[in-house]
Design a protein around this motif. Structure first.
Motif, PDB file in Angstrom:
ATOM      1  N   LYS A   7       0.823  -1.205   0.000  1.00 36.35           N
ATOM      2  CA  LYS A   7       0.000   0.000   0.000  1.00 36.35           C
ATOM      3  C   LYS A   7       0.861   1.260   0.000  1.00 36.35           C
ATOM      4  CE  LYS A   7      -3.789   2.155   2.595  1.00 36.35           C
ATOM      5  NZ  LYS A   7      -4.697   1.994   3.765  1.00 36.35           N
ATOM      6  N   GLU A   8       1.981   1.200   0.731  1.00 33.54           N
ATOM      7  CA  GLU A   8       2.870   2.362   0.810  1.00 33.54           C
ATOM      8  C   GLU A   8       4.290   1.908   1.086  1.00 33.54           C
ATOM      9  OE1 GLU A   8       2.994   6.825   2.807  1.00 33.54           O
ATOM     10  OE2 GLU A   8       2.133   5.184   3.988  1.00 33.54           O
ATOM     11  N   ILE A   9       5.250   2.627   0.491  1.00 40.61           N
ATOM     12  CA  ILE A   9       6.676   2.410   0.729  1.00 40.61           C
ATOM     13  C   ILE A   9       7.230   3.685   1.356  1.00 40.61           C
ATOM     14  CG2 ILE A   9       8.941   1.944  -0.306  1.00 40.61           C
ATOM     15  CD1 ILE A   9       7.433   0.690  -2.690  1.00 40.61           C
ATOM     16  N   VAL A  10       7.877   3.540   2.501  1.00 39.60           N
ATOM     17  CA  VAL A  10       8.456   4.704   3.183  1.00 39.60           C
ATOM     18  C   VAL A  10       9.912   4.428   3.525  1.00 39.60           C
ATOM     19  CG1 VAL A  10       8.311   6.286   5.137  1.00 39.60           C
ATOM     20  CG2 VAL A  10       6.221   5.292   4.183  1.00 39.60           C
ATOM     21  N   ARG A  11      10.784   5.299   3.082  1.00 39.36           N
ATOM     22  CA  ARG A  11      12.189   5.198   3.480  1.00 39.36           C
ATOM     23  C   ARG A  11      12.558   6.462   4.242  1.00 39.36           C
ATOM     24  NH1 ARG A  11      15.056   5.688  -2.525  1.00 39.36           N
ATOM     25  NH2 ARG A  11      14.462   7.863  -2.934  1.00 39.36           N
ATOM     26  N   ARG A  18      11.342  12.456   9.723  1.00 37.42           N
ATOM     27  CA  ARG A  18      10.193  11.972   8.964  1.00 37.42           C
ATOM     28  C   ARG A  18      10.676  11.409   7.628  1.00 37.42           C
ATOM     29  NH1 ARG A  18       5.635  16.355   8.174  1.00 37.42           N
ATOM     30  NH2 ARG A  18       5.739  16.184  10.466  1.00 37.42           N
ATOM     31  N   GLY A  19      10.110  10.285   7.221  1.00 38.18           N
ATOM     32  CA  GLY A  19      10.531   9.649   5.979  1.00 38.18           C
ATOM     33  C   GLY A  19       9.824  10.220   4.764  1.00 38.18           C
ATOM     34  N   GLU A  20      10.122   9.625   3.621  1.00 44.36           N
ATOM     35  CA  GLU A  20       9.464  10.021   2.384  1.00 44.36           C
ATOM     36  C   GLU A  20       8.738   8.825   1.785  1.00 44.36           C
ATOM     37  OE1 GLU A  20      12.113  11.244  -0.709  1.00 44.36           O
ATOM     38  OE2 GLU A  20      13.509   9.590  -0.408  1.00 44.36           O
ATOM     39  N   SER A  21       7.508   9.058   1.345  1.00 39.30           N
ATOM     40  CA  SER A  21       6.713   8.028   0.698  1.00 39.30           C
ATOM     41  C   SER A  21       7.085   7.996  -0.773  1.00 39.30           C
ATOM     42  CB  SER A  21       5.228   8.336   0.868  1.00 39.30           C
ATOM     43  OG  SER A  21       4.434   7.314   0.298  1.00 39.30           O
ATOM     44  N   VAL A  22       7.508   6.831  -1.266  1.00 41.93           N
ATOM     45  CA  VAL A  22       7.961   6.716  -2.649  1.00 41.93           C
ATOM     46  C   VAL A  22       7.141   5.646  -3.371  1.00 41.93           C
ATOM     47  CG1 VAL A  22      10.295   7.494  -2.119  1.00 41.93           C
ATOM     48  CG2 VAL A  22       9.773   5.048  -2.035  1.00 41.93           C
ATOM     49  N   GLN A  23       7.074   5.764  -4.676  1.00 40.88           N
ATOM     50  CA  GLN A  23       6.306   4.808  -5.470  1.00 40.88           C
ATOM     51  C   GLN A  23       7.100   3.538  -5.774  1.00 40.88           C
ATOM     52  OE1 GLN A  23       2.898   5.090  -6.534  1.00 40.88           O
ATOM     53  NE2 GLN A  23       3.154   6.536  -4.849  1.00 40.88           N
ATOM     54  N   GLN A  24       8.419   3.646  -5.755  1.00 39.02           N
ATOM     55  CA  GLN A  24       9.256   2.474  -6.003  1.00 39.02           C
ATOM     56  C   GLN A  24      10.630   2.705  -5.402  1.00 39.02           C
ATOM     57  OE1 GLN A  24       9.141   2.708 -10.381  1.00 39.02           O
ATOM     58  NE2 GLN A  24      11.340   3.173 -10.337  1.00 39.02           N
ATOM     59  N   ARG A 150       3.696   7.162  13.156  1.00 35.67           N
ATOM     60  CA  ARG A 150       4.112   6.907  14.539  1.00 35.67           C
ATOM     61  C   ARG A 150       4.920   5.606  14.636  1.00 35.67           C
ATOM     62  NH1 ARG A 150       1.301   9.419  18.945  1.00 35.67           N
ATOM     63  NH2 ARG A 150      -0.407  10.786  18.309  1.00 35.67           N
ATOM     64  N   PHE A 151       4.573   4.625  13.791  1.00 32.25           N
ATOM     65  CA  PHE A 151       5.185   3.300  13.861  1.00 32.25           C
ATOM     66  C   PHE A 151       6.366   3.136  12.906  1.00 32.25           C
ATOM     67  CE2 PHE A 151       0.748   2.897  15.191  1.00 32.25           C
ATOM     68  CZ  PHE A 151       0.917   2.304  16.428  1.00 32.25           C
ATOM     69  N   ARG A 152       6.557   4.077  12.006  1.00 27.34           N
ATOM     70  CA  ARG A 152       7.711   4.152  11.114  1.00 27.34           C
ATOM     71  C   ARG A 152       7.956   2.864  10.312  1.00 27.34           C
ATOM     72  NH1 ARG A 152      10.162   8.848  12.279  1.00 27.34           N
ATOM     73  NH2 ARG A 152      12.138   8.330  11.337  1.00 27.34           N
ATOM     74  N   PRO A 153       6.894   2.268   9.734  1.00 22.42           N
ATOM     75  CA  PRO A 153       7.120   1.077   8.910  1.00 22.42           C
ATOM     76  C   PRO A 153       7.734   1.448   7.565  1.00 22.42           C
ATOM     77  CG  PRO A 153       4.829   1.728   8.739  1.00 22.42           C
ATOM     78  CD  PRO A 153       5.469   2.641   9.777  1.00 22.42           C
ATOM     79  N   ASN A 154       8.519   0.537   7.014  1.00 20.30           N
ATOM     80  CA  ASN A 154       9.021   0.712   5.652  1.00 20.30           C
ATOM     81  C   ASN A 154       7.962   0.348   4.622  1.00 20.30           C
ATOM     82  OD1 ASN A 154      11.966  -0.545   7.022  1.00 20.30           O
ATOM     83  ND2 ASN A 154      11.868   1.497   6.144  1.00 20.30           N
ATOM     84  N   LEU A 155       7.236  -0.732   4.914  1.00 22.88           N
ATOM     85  CA  LEU A 155       6.199  -1.201   3.996  1.00 22.88           C
ATOM     86  C   LEU A 155       4.886  -1.346   4.743  1.00 22.88           C
ATOM     87  CD1 LEU A 155       8.108  -4.046   2.068  1.00 22.88           C
ATOM     88  CD2 LEU A 155       7.964  -1.613   1.492  1.00 22.88           C
ATOM     89  N   MET A 156       3.848  -0.713   4.206  1.00 30.91           N
ATOM     90  CA  MET A 156       2.502  -0.912   4.723  1.00 30.91           C
ATOM     91  C   MET A 156       1.796  -1.871   3.771  1.00 30.91           C
ATOM     92  SD  MET A 156       0.206  -0.405   7.022  1.00 30.91           S
ATOM     93  CE  MET A 156       0.831   0.988   7.971  1.00 30.91           C
ATOM     94  N   ILE A 157       1.305  -2.971   4.323  1.00 26.53           N
ATOM     95  CA  ILE A 157       0.667  -4.008   3.526  1.00 26.53           C
ATOM     96  C   ILE A 157      -0.853  -3.863   3.603  1.00 26.53           C
ATOM     97  CG2 ILE A 157       0.384  -6.494   3.172  1.00 26.53           C
ATOM     98  CD1 ILE A 157       3.009  -6.890   4.695  1.00 26.53           C
ATOM     99  N   GLY A 230      16.200  -6.619  -5.117  1.00 18.26           N
ATOM    100  CA  GLY A 230      15.536  -6.267  -6.372  1.00 18.26           C
ATOM    101  C   GLY A 230      14.700  -5.014  -6.201  1.00 18.26           C
ATOM    102  N   ASP A 231      13.862  -4.744  -7.180  1.00 16.98           N
ATOM    103  CA  ASP A 231      13.018  -3.554  -7.169  1.00 16.98           C
ATOM    104  C   ASP A 231      11.630  -3.885  -6.645  1.00 16.98           C
ATOM    105  OD1 ASP A 231      15.009  -1.938  -8.341  1.00 16.98           O
ATOM    106  OD2 ASP A 231      14.447  -2.602 -10.344  1.00 16.98           O
ATOM    107  N   ILE A 232      11.057  -2.945  -5.898  1.00 15.97           N
ATOM    108  CA  ILE A 232       9.675  -3.074  -5.466  1.00 15.97           C
ATOM    109  C   ILE A 232       8.909  -1.809  -5.842  1.00 15.97           C
ATOM    110  CG2 ILE A 232      10.154  -4.670  -3.578  1.00 15.97           C
ATOM    111  CD1 ILE A 232       9.835  -2.270  -1.645  1.00 15.97           C
ATOM    112  N   HIS A 233       7.591  -1.940  -5.945  1.00 12.19           N
ATOM    113  CA  HIS A 233       6.729  -0.838  -6.351  1.00 12.19           C
ATOM    114  C   HIS A 233       5.451  -0.863  -5.522  1.00 12.19           C
ATOM    115  CE1 HIS A 233       9.088  -2.337  -9.781  1.00 12.19           C
ATOM    116  NE2 HIS A 233       9.127  -1.093 -10.215  1.00 12.19           N
ATOM    117  N   VAL A 234       4.862   0.301  -5.301  1.00 12.02           N
ATOM    118  CA  VAL A 234       3.538   0.353  -4.696  1.00 12.02           C
ATOM    119  C   VAL A 234       2.584  -0.451  -5.586  1.00 12.02           C
ATOM    120  CG1 VAL A 234       1.579   1.853  -4.167  1.00 12.02           C
ATOM    121  CG2 VAL A 234       3.889   2.548  -3.518  1.00 12.02           C
TER     122      VAL A 234
END
Length: 242
Positions: A7-11, A18-24, A150-157, A230-234
């Protein structure tokens, strides 16, 4: 077996900002490309990392990469302050501001794009959380919308079966994300005071942490180690390999 999709990628280019939400992005051996690759050290504590735990207003500073990801060097790393000013992450004026507010002496550290040690990241490579668990914690807390930051996840599923805290049962299992990346779930994420800090205003409310402790044994999210890069994408599908 298909369990959901990204659903979301955050690095987080700068640790505790605060991180940045990226598409890939790329999944490296250490996790998301550039995640916690830049950090501030608290020289008043013999060079420990400066984090939200010591200086909670760090949640109001946003870090981002500007430019194309490269294996040779990071893109320009910028920080947006709570006042909306934009600086390079190691700008002297920015560091002076952080030192004044935190009342600490600060130095900087940066790792290579090919390698970030586990310490700056956390205790494992990638932190994942699910939409169902976030919704359930919000329901149980009963005060306001729970910001995932608040939870700082890298990947929201986004789960197909919306079963809260199902990820607690995944430890030891392997997944494939998209067409390339493979990971293995290795442990719960035990929570600390950081989740009590509001990402917008840096104010603390301990009741959210108390809810997580009471309702899910202080666990929220799950750590995974990288098996194949490898590569991942939203939108990428996530499926079990076993």
């Amino acid at each position: 077996m298909l369990i959901g999709h990204i659903k979301e990628i955050v690095r987080h280019p700068v640790k505790s900002f605060r991180g940045e939400s990226v598409q890939q992005t790329k999944i490296m051996d250490y996790g998301l490309y550039g995640d916690r690759s830049h950090a501030y050290l608290d020289e008043t504590k013999k060079g420990d990392f400066l984090t939200i735990t010591q200086f909670q207003e760090m949640v109001r500073y946003q870090a981002r990469f500007v430019g194309e990801d490269s294996m040779h060097e990071y893109p320009k790393t910028e920080v947006i302050t709570p006042d909306g000013e934009v600086f390079d992450w190691d700008n002297e004026q920015l560091i002076k501001e952080l030192e004044t507010k935190s009342k600490r002496q600060i130095t900087t550290i940066k790792y290579k794009p090919s390698y970030v040690p586990i310490g700056p990241i956390a205790v494992e490579h990638v932190l994942l959380a699910t939409d169902a668990s976030l919704a359930k914690i919000e329901e149980l807390w009963g005060q306001e919308e729970v910001d995932a930051r608040r939870f700082r996840p890298n990947l929201m599923i986004s789960l197909i079966e919306k079963k809260p805290f199902i990820e607690d049962e995944w430890i030891g299992r392997r997944i494939k994300i998209g067409s390339e990346v493979e990971m293995e779930f290795v442990g719960h994420c035990k929570r600390c005071m950081i989740i009590t800090v509001n990402p917008d205003n840096a104010e603390r409310d301990s009741s959210l942490h108390k809810t997580v402790i009471k309702e899910n044994n202080n666990n929220f999210g799950i750590y995974a180690s990288v098996i194949k890069t490898g590569d991942i994408h939203v939108g990428d599908e996530i499926q079990f390999l076993d």
